[in-house]
Design a protein around this motif. Structure first.
Motif, PDB file in Angstrom:
ATOM      1  N   ILE A 315       0.804  -1.031   0.107  1.00 52.86           N
ATOM      2  CA  ILE A 315      -0.246   0.071   0.074  1.00 52.86           C
ATOM      3  C   ILE A 315       0.987   1.355   0.233  1.00 52.86           C
ATOM      4  O   ILE A 315       1.799   1.308   0.693  1.00 52.86           O
ATOM      5  CB  ILE A 315      -1.106  -0.153   1.195  1.00 52.86           C
ATOM      6  CG1 ILE A 315      -1.913   1.060   1.156  1.00 52.86           C
ATOM      7  CG2 ILE A 315      -0.344  -0.025   2.509  1.00 52.86           C
ATOM      8  CD1 ILE A 315      -3.537   1.053   1.910  1.00 52.86           C
ATOM      9  N   GLY A 316       0.485   2.294  -0.559  1.00 51.23           N
ATOM     10  CA  GLY A 316       1.176   3.645  -0.833  1.00 51.23           C
ATOM     11  C   GLY A 316       1.163   4.296  -2.021  1.00 51.23           C
ATOM     12  O   GLY A 316       0.880   5.287  -2.299  1.00 51.23           O
ATOM     13  N   ALA A 319      -1.729   6.169  -3.445  1.00 51.30           N
ATOM     14  CA  ALA A 319      -2.920   6.106  -2.428  1.00 51.30           C
ATOM     15  C   ALA A 319      -3.426   7.236  -2.144  1.00 51.30           C
ATOM     16  O   ALA A 319      -4.636   7.153  -1.642  1.00 51.30           O
ATOM     17  CB  ALA A 319      -2.266   5.057  -1.282  1.00 51.30           C
ATOM     18  N   THR A 325      -6.305   6.023   4.054  1.00 54.08           N
ATOM     19  CA  THR A 325      -4.933   5.191   3.571  1.00 54.08           C
ATOM     20  C   THR A 325      -4.210   4.863   5.126  1.00 54.08           C
ATOM     21  O   THR A 325      -3.665   3.528   5.283  1.00 54.08           O
ATOM     22  CB  THR A 325      -3.938   5.906   2.922  1.00 54.08           C
ATOM     23  OG1 THR A 325      -4.393   6.233   1.631  1.00 54.08           O
ATOM     24  CG2 THR A 325      -2.484   5.529   2.631  1.00 54.08           C
ATOM     25  N   ARG A 326      -4.235   5.683   5.939  1.00 56.15           N
ATOM     26  CA  ARG A 326      -3.818   5.487   7.312  1.00 56.15           C
ATOM     27  C   ARG A 326      -4.383   4.134   7.602  1.00 56.15           C
ATOM     28  O   ARG A 326      -3.629   3.321   8.369  1.00 56.15           O
ATOM     29  CB  ARG A 326      -3.707   6.642   8.132  1.00 56.15           C
ATOM     30  CG  ARG A 326      -3.593   6.513   9.803  1.00 56.15           C
ATOM     31  CD  ARG A 326      -2.086   6.408  10.099  1.00 56.15           C
ATOM     32  NE  ARG A 326      -2.055   6.140  11.373  1.00 56.15           N
ATOM     33  CZ  ARG A 326      -1.516   7.195  12.270  1.00 56.15           C
ATOM     34  NH1 ARG A 326      -1.032   8.338  11.803  1.00 56.15           N
ATOM     35  NH2 ARG A 326      -1.324   7.021  13.617  1.00 56.15           N
ATOM     36  N   ARG A 328      -6.182   2.022   6.458  1.00 56.96           N
ATOM     37  CA  ARG A 328      -5.870   0.613   5.701  1.00 56.96           C
ATOM     38  C   ARG A 328      -4.511   0.029   6.171  1.00 56.96           C
ATOM     39  O   ARG A 328      -4.436  -1.055   6.299  1.00 56.96           O
ATOM     40  CB  ARG A 328      -6.034   0.791   4.346  1.00 56.96           C
ATOM     41  CG  ARG A 328      -7.626   0.986   3.920  1.00 56.96           C
ATOM     42  CD  ARG A 328      -7.585   1.184   2.241  1.00 56.96           C
ATOM     43  NE  ARG A 328      -9.032   1.067   2.061  1.00 56.96           N
ATOM     44  CZ  ARG A 328      -9.395   1.280   0.617  1.00 56.96           C
ATOM     45  NH1 ARG A 328      -8.708   1.436  -0.120  1.00 56.96           N
ATOM     46  NH2 ARG A 328     -10.766   1.245   0.342  1.00 56.96           N
ATOM     47  N   ALA A 329      -3.771   1.046   6.042  1.00 54.27           N
ATOM     48  CA  ALA A 329      -2.128   0.531   6.364  1.00 54.27           C
ATOM     49  C   ALA A 329      -2.046  -0.089   7.547  1.00 54.27           C
ATOM     50  O   ALA A 329      -1.583  -1.201   7.949  1.00 54.27           O
ATOM     51  CB  ALA A 329      -1.156   1.917   6.495  1.00 54.27           C
ATOM     52  N   LEU A 341       4.941  -1.046   3.141  1.00 58.34           N
ATOM     53  CA  LEU A 341       4.540   0.386   3.328  1.00 58.34           C
ATOM     54  C   LEU A 341       5.312   1.375   2.452  1.00 58.34           C
ATOM     55  O   LEU A 341       6.691   1.500   2.600  1.00 58.34           O
ATOM     56  CB  LEU A 341       4.597   0.941   4.499  1.00 58.34           C
ATOM     57  CG  LEU A 341       3.535   0.404   5.739  1.00 58.34           C
ATOM     58  CD1 LEU A 341       3.635   1.362   6.699  1.00 58.34           C
ATOM     59  CD2 LEU A 341       2.168   0.169   5.191  1.00 58.34           C
ATOM     60  N   ALA A 345       1.529   5.904   2.046  1.00 62.86           N
ATOM     61  CA  ALA A 345       1.305   4.824   3.301  1.00 62.86           C
ATOM     62  C   ALA A 345       2.628   5.399   4.336  1.00 62.86           C
ATOM     63  O   ALA A 345       2.362   4.653   5.412  1.00 62.86           O
ATOM     64  CB  ALA A 345       1.288   3.396   2.889  1.00 62.86           C
TER      65      ALA A 345
END
Ligand SMILES: NC(=O)C1=CN([C@@H]2O[C@H](COP(=O)(O)OP(=O)(O)OC[C@H]3O[C@@H](n4cnc5c(N)ncnc54)[C@H](OP(=O)(O)O)[C@@H]3O)[C@@H](O)[C@H]2O)[C@@H](O)CC1
Ligand SMILES: Nc1ncnc2c1ncn2[C@@H]1O[C@H](COP(=O)(O)OP(=O)(O)O)[C@@H](O)[C@H]1O
Ligand SMILES: [K+]
Length: 490
Positions: A315-316, A319, A325-326, A328-329, A341, A345
């Motif tokens: 992820i990132g 994103a 995003t935070r 989900r990370a 990451l 992300a």
């Protein structure tokens, strides 16, 4: 690219020296071998002419007196200039200085007159302060005159441990001859540039001294991890090589696509891209081997990550720096499965290294460039190697700090410095490709430190030899050639 994997700090080098001496090798013999190797390196690379050998007050200077003797014997006209009177030298340096029967000049820019080459034997491992006075004048004169310099151990003014310069002046060498093992300063910038070609000479230190030293720093050559590369085996199927998932962006769609292609080329058994249905066609077009998954809303996200066969997430890239995003990370990290990451992300953890550390459970690799690194870890100071190590220790993740001298650090203290990345990689999207290769390695079950080292090496290797005009799209399709080189490159 070839050569030993271990890199020794200055302190470890002194220990190797001492261990060799305890094992019965004479100190003056090590110095004889070192100085001869320097002379041979110069003699092999340049037409015989006049050489100015600049000798410092310690053992680095001692190597210089030896090199001077050998060069004179080979037919070079040698001008030797010493920083201190010969009588003031100690130990092995004093011994070798006595073997020099030519004239000895004072250290000054005049000693460079007529020189076609310079041997810099002023300071090596023992550099303890910036260059000043006569030494500084001479080094500046060498730089101004652009005479090719062959440095002994490290260019004077460069610190062996981190490649930084001490003070405002340092030698810029055409080649640097070092002994037994390289030091971090040979590989990290700006040291790497100031060294020129690095020549590693065997001076008779037995390999087994490393058993007690247990080095924790390595050059990222394929030999570091190739024994654990997940080659395809006949009795397997695609699920044995993992199911990687890339969370693609909505506005920035290129980043995710680059990463997906790189993950497939890097060997992941399956690669899925998860994106809102509105942009699915963008991802599906042109990459039929990619699995596209509609990700509309957080319920779908929960469902997707509950499938434990999906074993590695990225992820990132593309994103967006958003609360989603935070969240989900953090959710991905909470699965305890492999996570990369990257990009946005990382930025969502700006100034919050503790929150990031608290979220990390499983094999995790952070892939910041210097800007992203500073955002997350504004308080970490020091050279690149030290900062990457501190960040890895603090978070429990492997940290891959990008650049010409990418450093990969593990929480247990191991660190590798990558040396095969050409500057052509400074192009948009190159980092997304790296993240994708890494994802592919993790999906195949490689441990995160190995995966990060392998990915950085393959990324550099796939860019090798392309030259100007390289764009990120070129990289994934050059991976098969790079992969074939794992076996042949040490
Ligand atoms: N280890 C090995 O495997 C082998 C190592 N070998 C060789 O030994 C080298 C290391 O030798 P080394 O320890 O004597 O240190 P070196 O770099 O000569 O400098 C120390 C002297 O410089 C002085 N000084 C420092 N900075 C200064 C400044 N800015 N301006 C002025 N003075 C300054 C410092 O003074 P002090 O700090 O003590 O006041 C001290 O007097 C190593 O690089 C390699 O070439 C080989 O022979 C074969 C085997
Ligand atoms: N001058 C350089 N020499 C070698 N490699 C470089 C250089 N500049 C950047 N790279 C590499 O290219 C990649 C760029 O990543 P990144 O900065 O995240 O860019 P992007 O987000 O556009 O993909 C990294 O792997 C980095 O190490
Ligand atoms: K030197």
């Amino acid at each position: 690219m070839s050569g030993p994997v271990e890199v020794l700090t200055v302190e470890e080098t002194y220990r190797a020296d001492q261990a060799a001496i305890q094992a019965g090798v004479q100190g003056f013999q090590l110095m004889e071998n070192a100085g001869r190797a320097v002379a041979e390196a110069l003699d092999k690379r340049m037409e015989r002419g006049c050489v100015a050998v600049l000798c410092g007050p310690g053992n680095n200077g001692g190597d210089g007196w030896v090199a001077a003797r050998h060069l004179q014997r080979k037919g070079w006209q040698v001008r030797l200039a010493s920083m201190v009177d010969r009588e003031k030298l100690k130990g092995d340096a004093a011994h070798h200085a006595r073997q020099w029967h030519g004239t000895v000049e004072e250290l000054s820019p005049a000693a460079l007159d007529g020189a076609d080459a310079v041997i810099d034997a002023l300071f090596g491992a023992g550099l303890s302060r910036g260059l000043h006075g006569a030494v500084r004048d001479v080094v500046q004169a060498v730089r101004r005159r652009r005479v090719p310099v062959f440095a002994v151990d490290v260019p004077s003014g460069v610190k062996g441990d981190d490649g930084q310069t001490l003070g405002d002046v340092a030698v810029e060498a055409r080649a640097t001859v070092t002994f037994f093992r390289k030091k971090p300063g040979h590989l990290l910038m700006p040291g790497r540039k100031l060294c020129g070609e690095v020549i590693l000479a065997d001076i008779g230190i037995p390999q087994n001294v490393l058993h007690d030293i247990v080095p924790a720093t390595f050059e990222n050559v394929a030999a570091l991890w190739r024994a654990r590369w997940p080659w395809r085996r006949p009795d397997t199927h695609k699920y044995d090589y993992g199911h990687a998932v890339v969370f693609g962006g909505v506005e920035a769609t290129g980043a995710g696509r680059l990463a997906c292609r790189a993950a497939l080329r890097g060997g992941a058994g399956l690669v899925s891209v998860a994106v809102p249905s509105a942009v699915l066609p963008v991802y599906a077009t042109g990459m039929p081997s990619l699995i596209t998954m509609a990700l509309d809303g957080e319920e779908a996200f929960g469902e997707l990550i509950s499938d434990t066969r999906k074993n590695a997430f990225l992820i990132g890239p593309g994103a967006g720096v958003t609360a989603t995003t935070r969240w989900r990370a953090e959710s991905l990290l909470d699965t305890g499965r492999a996570v990369v990451l990257d990009a946005d992300a990382l930025t969502v953890f700006r100034d919050e290294p503790a929150a990031l550390a608290a979220a990390i459970r499983g094999p995790t690799v952070l892939t910041p460039h210097e800007g992203e690194f500073r955002r997350i870890f504004p308080d970490l100071r020091g050279d690149k190697l030290t900062r990457a190590r501190k960040a890895a220790y603090a978070t429990g993740a492997v940290v891959l700090l990008k650049g010409y001298d990418t450093v990969i650090a593990a929480p247990d203290g191991r660190a590798a410095i990558n040396t095969n990345a050409p500057a052509e990689l400074a192009t948009a999207g190159a980092g997304d490709v790296l993240a994708g290769i890494l994802l592919g390695c993790l999906a195949q079950g490689m441990a995160p430190f190995d995966a990060a080292c392998a990915a950085a090496w393959l990324h550099g290797q796939s860019a090798q030899g392309f030259g100007p005009g390289l764009i990120a799209e070129d990289l994934p399709d050059r991976l098969p050639t790079a992969l074939r080189q794992i076996e042949v490159q040490s």
